[in-house]
Design a protein around this motif. Sequence first.
Motif, PDB file in Angstrom:
ATOM      1  N   VAL A  32      10.243  -6.598 -11.643  1.00  0.00           N
ATOM      2  CA  VAL A  32      11.320  -7.328 -10.964  1.00  0.00           C
ATOM      3  C   VAL A  32      11.693  -8.528 -11.812  1.00  0.00           C
ATOM      4  CG1 VAL A  32      10.736  -6.589  -8.625  1.00  0.00           C
ATOM      5  CG2 VAL A  32       9.660  -8.613  -9.569  1.00  0.00           C
ATOM      6  N   LYS A  33      12.916  -8.984 -11.682  1.00  0.00           N
ATOM      7  CA  LYS A  33      13.384 -10.143 -12.455  1.00  0.00           C
ATOM      8  C   LYS A  33      13.467 -11.352 -11.546  1.00  0.00           C
ATOM      9  CE  LYS A  33      16.093  -7.542 -15.770  1.00  0.00           C
ATOM     10  NZ  LYS A  33      17.404  -7.349 -16.375  1.00  0.00           N
ATOM     11  N   THR A  34      13.028 -12.487 -12.088  1.00  0.00           N
ATOM     12  CA  THR A  34      13.227 -13.727 -11.357  1.00  0.00           C
ATOM     13  C   THR A  34      14.661 -14.191 -11.605  1.00  0.00           C
ATOM     14  OG1 THR A  34      12.294 -14.985 -13.205  1.00  0.00           O
ATOM     15  CG2 THR A  34      10.816 -14.461 -11.393  1.00  0.00           C
ATOM     16  N   PHE A  66      13.434 -13.669  -6.668  1.00  0.00           N
ATOM     17  CA  PHE A  66      13.853 -12.457  -7.376  1.00  0.00           C
ATOM     18  C   PHE A  66      15.364 -12.275  -7.297  1.00  0.00           C
ATOM     19  CE2 PHE A  66       9.579 -10.371  -6.089  1.00  0.00           C
ATOM     20  CZ  PHE A  66       8.912 -11.148  -6.999  1.00  0.00           C
ATOM     21  N   THR A  67      15.914 -11.592  -8.311  1.00  0.00           N
ATOM     22  CA  THR A  67      17.340 -11.281  -8.297  1.00  0.00           C
ATOM     23  C   THR A  67      17.645 -10.219  -7.240  1.00  0.00           C
ATOM     24  OG1 THR A  67      17.043  -9.662 -10.062  1.00  0.00           O
ATOM     25  CG2 THR A  67      17.741 -11.883 -10.710  1.00  0.00           C
ATOM     26  N   GLU A  68      16.697  -9.335  -6.981  1.00  0.00           N
ATOM     27  CA  GLU A  68      16.843  -8.312  -5.940  1.00  0.00           C
ATOM     28  C   GLU A  68      15.458  -7.839  -5.530  1.00  0.00           C
ATOM     29  OE1 GLU A  68      17.589  -4.327  -8.615  1.00  0.00           O
ATOM     30  OE2 GLU A  68      19.323  -5.508  -8.045  1.00  0.00           O
ATOM     31  N   LYS A  74       7.462   3.943   0.426  1.00  0.00           N
ATOM     32  CA  LYS A  74       8.349   3.127   1.241  1.00  0.00           C
ATOM     33  C   LYS A  74       8.047   1.640   1.095  1.00  0.00           C
ATOM     34  CE  LYS A  74       8.976   6.698   4.711  1.00  0.00           C
ATOM     35  NZ  LYS A  74       8.766   7.067   6.106  1.00  0.00           N
ATOM     36  N   ALA A  75       7.366   1.245   0.046  1.00  0.00           N
ATOM     37  CA  ALA A  75       6.986  -0.156  -0.135  1.00  0.00           C
ATOM     38  C   ALA A  75       8.097  -0.934  -0.821  1.00  0.00           C
ATOM     39  CB  ALA A  75       5.707  -0.262  -0.946  1.00  0.00           C
ATOM     40  N   VAL A  76       8.257  -2.196  -0.391  1.00  0.00           N
ATOM     41  CA  VAL A  76       9.255  -3.094  -0.953  1.00  0.00           C
ATOM     42  C   VAL A  76       8.587  -4.436  -1.200  1.00  0.00           C
ATOM     43  CG1 VAL A  76      11.423  -4.315  -0.501  1.00  0.00           C
ATOM     44  CG2 VAL A  76      11.145  -1.972   0.289  1.00  0.00           C
ATOM     45  N   VAL A  77       8.894  -5.062  -2.337  1.00  0.00           N
ATOM     46  CA  VAL A  77       8.423  -6.415  -2.611  1.00  0.00           C
ATOM     47  C   VAL A  77       9.654  -7.308  -2.671  1.00  0.00           C
ATOM     48  CG1 VAL A  77       8.371  -6.158  -5.132  1.00  0.00           C
ATOM     49  CG2 VAL A  77       6.919  -7.841  -4.043  1.00  0.00           C
ATOM     50  N   LYS A  78       9.570  -8.463  -1.971  1.00  0.00           N
ATOM     51  CA  LYS A  78      10.745  -9.329  -1.932  1.00  0.00           C
ATOM     52  C   LYS A  78      10.351 -10.788  -2.015  1.00  0.00           C
ATOM     53  CE  LYS A  78      12.621  -9.507   2.368  1.00  0.00           C
ATOM     54  NZ  LYS A  78      13.274  -8.990   3.555  1.00  0.00           N
ATOM     55  N   SER A  79      11.262 -11.577  -2.558  1.00  0.00           N
ATOM     56  CA  SER A  79      11.073 -13.015  -2.686  1.00  0.00           C
ATOM     57  C   SER A  79      12.428 -13.656  -2.947  1.00  0.00           C
ATOM     58  CB  SER A  79      10.129 -13.341  -3.846  1.00  0.00           C
ATOM     59  OG  SER A  79      10.046 -14.743  -4.050  1.00  0.00           O
ATOM     60  N   ASP A  80      12.585 -14.885  -2.511  1.00  0.00           N
ATOM     61  CA  ASP A  80      13.803 -15.628  -2.819  1.00  0.00           C
ATOM     62  C   ASP A  80      13.916 -15.926  -4.317  1.00  0.00           C
ATOM     63  OD1 ASP A  80      14.551 -15.631  -0.168  1.00  0.00           O
ATOM     64  OD2 ASP A  80      13.774 -17.643   0.225  1.00  0.00           O
TER      65      ASP A  80
END
Length: 74
Positions: A35-37, A21-23, A13-19
């Motif tokens: 992940v893609k920037t 990233f594309t998603e 259930k882990a998620v990595v997020k950043s502004d």
Amino acid sequence: MRVAAVCKDGTGKAVVKSDAFTENGVFNGTPKITVKTSATAEPGKYTVSLLCGGTTVSAATTLQITQGRPPLLR
């Protein structure tokens, strides 16, 4: 960009997020994801957050983008 993480109760259930990233990146039972920037991300520092359980920030770090998108031709 490769991201590796392990949550205390597993990675399902882990998620990595950043502004930057594309998603958001979702760990589907694996400890590493790609992940893609975003091509529109400007140079600067971006917070990257790991959410274990989907809602609580369990860890955070900073991503430095040093080169932005090329200027538009007019």
